[in-house]
Design a protein around this motif. Structure first.
Motif, PDB file in Angstrom:
ATOM      1  N   TYR A 160      -3.831  14.773   3.988  1.00  7.35           N
ATOM      2  CA  TYR A 160      -4.142  16.188   4.219  1.00  7.35           C
ATOM      3  C   TYR A 160      -4.109  16.986   2.917  1.00  7.35           C
ATOM      4  N   ALA A 161      -3.369  16.481   1.934  1.00 12.81           N
ATOM      5  CA  ALA A 161      -3.229  17.209   0.674  1.00 12.81           C
ATOM      6  C   ALA A 161      -4.411  16.998  -0.269  1.00 12.81           C
ATOM      7  N   ILE A 162      -5.281  16.030   0.030  1.00  9.72           N
ATOM      8  CA  ILE A 162      -6.435  15.767  -0.837  1.00  9.72           C
ATOM      9  C   ILE A 162      -7.480  16.858  -0.624  1.00  9.72           C
ATOM     10  N   PRO A 163      -7.976  17.498  -1.682  1.00  6.90           N
ATOM     11  CA  PRO A 163      -8.987  18.558  -1.520  1.00  6.90           C
ATOM     12  C   PRO A 163     -10.223  18.056  -0.798  1.00  6.90           C
ATOM     13  N   SER A 164     -10.747  18.881   0.089  1.00  9.91           N
ATOM     14  CA  SER A 164     -11.888  18.463   0.903  1.00  9.91           C
ATOM     15  C   SER A 164     -13.119  18.145   0.075  1.00  9.91           C
ATOM     16  N   LEU A 165     -13.387  18.951  -0.944  1.00  5.59           N
ATOM     17  CA  LEU A 165     -14.587  18.710  -1.752  1.00  5.59           C
ATOM     18  C   LEU A 165     -14.513  17.361  -2.441  1.00  5.59           C
ATOM     19  N   ALA A 166     -13.322  16.992  -2.916  1.00  5.72           N
ATOM     20  CA  ALA A 166     -13.159  15.680  -3.553  1.00  5.72           C
ATOM     21  C   ALA A 166     -13.462  14.561  -2.570  1.00  5.72           C
ATOM     22  N   LEU A 167     -12.979  14.695  -1.340  1.00  5.71           N
ATOM     23  CA  LEU A 167     -13.250  13.668  -0.328  1.00  5.71           C
ATOM     24  C   LEU A 167     -14.731  13.628   0.052  1.00  5.71           C
ATOM     25  N   PHE A 168     -15.372  14.794   0.147  1.00  6.49           N
ATOM     26  CA  PHE A 168     -16.799  14.820   0.456  1.00  6.49           C
ATOM     27  C   PHE A 168     -17.592  14.038  -0.590  1.00  6.49           C
TER      28      PHE A 168
END
Length: 216
Positions: A58-66
């Motif tokens: 949950y702590a990983i930034p969404s844009l990085a995961l996208f």
């Protein structure tokens, strides 16, 4: 208002896409979280692994995961599955701990009574433990659904983002009507979905309503 009336069909069509991008991960996350939460509630070692790991995700930034998701699952950069996979991860990270904690809180006397009636662990979970967990599940789903409604718009930065299109397009063109319309549409969708989930929780827990009525 003139801009909204001229683009109402586009807003409605993109709103449906936005709902699909946001809500399918909620369902997928629930289906994944239920067995994980059950396992975490039954085995201490599993809990020590699953709860912290899902919390870290949950702590990983969404844009990085996208951006990373096409490399991880082999999809194209503009594939909507990338956004849905990321939002599923976030949904799982929200629900696993809540499910495990709720199942842990079921009184031993209730579990013993269910076992005495002949329920095996799996049957007991669906017949006794899961119904008791409904209020917490609904609360978690409401948070996940509203969160996903917002995060879907971030996906527009990689070309897949539902109503996020009107935000990015409005910024690029200096069209504030487009930006405001996109924001309002996202908020309205989030409120409607939140209310529908709250209503579902209310209808699935008649014993809770009876208890409140008795106290009054």
């Amino acid at each position: 208002m003139n801009w909204v009336s001229d683009h109402l069909d586009d807003l409605l069509a993109v709103s449906l896409d936005h709902l699909g991008l946001a809500l399918l991960p909620v369902l997928a996350g629930l289906l994944i979280s239920l067995p994980l939460g059950w396992v975490a509630s039954r085995w201490r070692l599993a809990r020590r692994i699953l709860v912290p790991v899902t919390g870290i995700l949950y702590a990983i930034p969404s844009l990085a995961l996208f951006v990373m998701m096409p490399l991880l699952i082999g999809t194209q950069i503009l594939d909507p599955v990338n956004v849905q996979a990321v939002l599923t991860i976030y949904t799982v990270s929200l629900l696993v701990r809540s499910i495990a904690d709720t199942l842990d809180a079921v009184p031993e006397s209730v579990l013993a009574a269910a076992s005495a009636l002949g329920y095996r662990p799996i049957g007991r979970f669906f017949a006794v433990e899961l119904p008791l967990a409904v209020p917490v599940l609904i609360a978690g789903l409401r948070v996940a659904a509203v969160m996903n409604m917002s995060l879907v718009a971030v996906g527009q930065l990689i070309g897949v983002g539902g109503l996020g299109f009107f935000l990015i397009d409005g910024v690029q063109r200096g069209n504030y009507a487009s930006i405001v319309s996109g924001i309002v549409a996202i908020v309205v969708l989030a409120l409607v979905v939140d209310r529908l989930l709250a209503l579902a929780g209310w209808s699935l827990t008649p014993w809770a309503r009876t208890g409140k009525g008795a106290r009054r």
